[in-house]
Design an enzyme around this catalytic site. Sequence first.
Site, PDB file in Angstrom:
ATOM      1  N   LYS A 142      48.283  42.417 -13.686  1.00  0.00           N
ATOM      2  CA  LYS A 142      49.757  42.139 -13.625  1.00  0.00           C
ATOM      3  C   LYS A 142      50.753  43.307 -12.937  1.00  0.00           C
ATOM      4  O   LYS A 142      51.768  42.896 -12.485  1.00  0.00           O
ATOM      5  CB  LYS A 142      50.165  41.545 -14.847  1.00  0.00           C
ATOM      6  CG  LYS A 142      49.766  40.239 -15.225  1.00  0.00           C
ATOM      7  CD  LYS A 142      49.903  39.220 -14.310  1.00  0.00           C
ATOM      8  CE  LYS A 142      49.162  38.000 -14.534  1.00  0.00           C
ATOM      9  NZ  LYS A 142      48.335  37.842 -13.091  1.00  0.00           N
TER      10      LYS A 142
ATOM     11  N   TYR B 106      34.965  40.414 -16.818  1.00  0.00           N
ATOM     12  CA  TYR B 106      35.894  41.075 -17.963  1.00  0.00           C
ATOM     13  C   TYR B 106      34.704  40.997 -18.837  1.00  0.00           C
ATOM     14  O   TYR B 106      34.590  39.937 -19.492  1.00  0.00           O
ATOM     15  CB  TYR B 106      37.028  40.408 -18.110  1.00  0.00           C
ATOM     16  CG  TYR B 106      38.168  40.794 -16.866  1.00  0.00           C
ATOM     17  CD1 TYR B 106      38.181  39.962 -15.883  1.00  0.00           C
ATOM     18  CD2 TYR B 106      39.185  41.662 -17.274  1.00  0.00           C
ATOM     19  CE1 TYR B 106      39.458  40.023 -15.018  1.00  0.00           C
ATOM     20  CE2 TYR B 106      40.212  41.841 -16.474  1.00  0.00           C
ATOM     21  CZ  TYR B 106      40.314  40.922 -15.210  1.00  0.00           C
ATOM     22  OH  TYR B 106      41.238  41.213 -14.273  1.00  0.00           O
TER      23      TYR B 106
ATOM     24  N   PRO C 208      46.473  47.058 -17.975  1.00  0.00           N
ATOM     25  CA  PRO C 208      45.762  46.612 -16.932  1.00  0.00           C
ATOM     26  C   PRO C 208      44.971  45.279 -17.115  1.00  0.00           C
ATOM     27  O   PRO C 208      44.854  44.601 -15.916  1.00  0.00           O
ATOM     28  CB  PRO C 208      44.977  47.708 -16.201  1.00  0.00           C
ATOM     29  CG  PRO C 208      44.768  48.758 -17.305  1.00  0.00           C
ATOM     30  CD  PRO C 208      45.880  48.628 -18.259  1.00  0.00           C
TER      31      PRO C 208
ATOM     32  N   TYR D  47      46.737  34.045 -15.052  1.00  0.00           N
ATOM     33  CA  TYR D  47      45.666  34.911 -14.175  1.00  0.00           C
ATOM     34  C   TYR D  47      46.073  34.911 -12.807  1.00  0.00           C
ATOM     35  O   TYR D  47      46.304  36.138 -11.874  1.00  0.00           O
ATOM     36  CB  TYR D  47      44.447  34.860 -14.134  1.00  0.00           C
ATOM     37  CG  TYR D  47      43.628  36.163 -13.915  1.00  0.00           C
ATOM     38  CD1 TYR D  47      43.441  37.195 -14.479  1.00  0.00           C
ATOM     39  CD2 TYR D  47      43.044  36.096 -12.627  1.00  0.00           C
ATOM     40  CE1 TYR D  47      42.753  38.310 -14.047  1.00  0.00           C
ATOM     41  CE2 TYR D  47      42.350  36.933 -11.907  1.00  0.00           C
ATOM     42  CZ  TYR D  47      42.161  38.141 -12.705  1.00  0.00           C
ATOM     43  OH  TYR D  47      41.431  39.446 -12.177  1.00  0.00           O
TER      44      TYR D  47
ATOM     45  N   HIS E 253      39.325  35.206  -4.223  1.00  0.00           N
ATOM     46  CA  HIS E 253      38.446  34.924  -5.234  1.00  0.00           C
ATOM     47  C   HIS E 253      39.088  33.277  -5.828  1.00  0.00           C
ATOM     48  O   HIS E 253      39.829  33.402  -6.351  1.00  0.00           O
ATOM     49  CB  HIS E 253      38.536  35.980  -6.229  1.00  0.00           C
ATOM     50  CG  HIS E 253      37.785  36.984  -5.893  1.00  0.00           C
ATOM     51  ND1 HIS E 253      37.159  38.087  -6.772  1.00  0.00           N
ATOM     52  CD2 HIS E 253      37.020  37.379  -4.604  1.00  0.00           C
ATOM     53  CE1 HIS E 253      36.388  38.800  -6.016  1.00  0.00           C
ATOM     54  NE2 HIS E 253      36.354  38.574  -4.849  1.00  0.00           N
TER      55      HIS E 253
END
Length: 390
Positions: free
Chosen positions: A297, A201, A293, A385, A72
Amino acid sequence: MRTQVAIIGAGPAGLLLGQLLSRAGIDNVIVEQRSREHVLSRIRAGVLEQGMVDLLREAGVAGRLEREGLVHDGVCLAFADALHRIDLKALTGGKTVTVYGQTEVTHDLVEARQALGRPSFYEAQDVALHAIDTDRPRVSFRIGEEAQELQCDVIAGCDGYHGVCRRSIPENAITSFERVYPFGWLGLLVDRPPAAPELIYAHHERGFALCSMRSPERSRYYIQVPQNERVEAWSDEAFFLELRRRLPVEIAATLVAGPAIEKSIAPLRSFVAEPMRFGRLFLAGDAAHIVPPTGAKGLNLAASDIRYLFDALREHFLDHSAAGLESYSARALARIWKAERFSWWMTGLLHRFPERNPFEQRMQQAELDYLVGSPAAAAALAENYVGLPY
Ligand code: RFL
Ligand code: PHB
């Protein structure tokens, strides 16, 4: 029985360490409390940083990951009925993440260990550590009625948050830092195509939601629920109804519902225990730290701990130098605290906190607006990220 490294726990941390050690010719035995079937059936994380992918490749277990993992280049944030893409690749000079389930990582590692014929004890009862402050530590346990004892040089504590290893360290030799969040995530796995090609998200006044995936045919969804919520209170229909309400209308309209393959609630917690060493016991992964979560990570931190611990053990056994083991805890913690900060910040950014006053809610909205309007702010999110360097 004697070995060089006794590994407690057959989660991703323990299995990955075992695989790397075996390939380097360092003898190791894994002791796991649960059955192999139980270990292989757990549904957990899904997003791998490049550093973890590279480590799995080094361990010789990346074949299927390279064929089936989904690379991604970006992730999406959703709020106020709009979708905003964070271009991870463009903002980090070419870095990406790979979507590949922890369940699959575990499966590949278990298979590789079986192929190498390395010893593992599953369903070990009453696991206990002895003489960890000497250079002849021992691990005792029972398999059925039979008592076992493992003599070793080093114990790797890879037995997760509820394990025995961290609790074997005297209280005055370890310090814990903790934050418990007043909510959890209800997760659902379903054999239906993902709602969108990249992860979403979502922040919404009803609470956080996440659209993730395991493959082009399998989706993983999460919604924020109150702390003491019970899974039984949520039918599949109720879950999808609530999920859709928290997503932009265009996504909610295309999202395909279906019967859950798995449904469970995970509490949200930030936790660090330091140092990650006592005598000949070295903690790695969830045994030493937990992240909520939201930043994806947890699994990746387990992998970076194993990178540092494996290097240190290789130095110890092959180069006869203690330097790596001496600096293991400090090296690992430097990266852990930064991932703790990121996960805590992402959690604060995206969830609904019952105790936040109207001013704090406006601050949250302003931060979201800033993030999607400022390339500098988006770059800070992207850099974390995709994973900070090892
Ligand atoms: P694990 O995977 O917990 O493995 C530890 C292993 O040790 C065994 N064990 C013992 N063995 C012997 N003796 C004892 N006394 C023992 N006590 C325990 C356990 O049975 C287990 O097999 O830790 P590890 O290897 O450090 O790996 C860490 C990751 O699993 C973890 O960070 C992530 O899965 C966290 N996590 C998530 N992370 C994400 O990034 N995204 C997610 O969506 C996500 N979902 C989750 C999660 C963790 C969860 N937990 C811990 C309950 C969902 C859940 C439900
Ligand atoms: C998942 O797919 O399970 C997942 C993805 C991203 C997260 C957490 C969980 O931040």
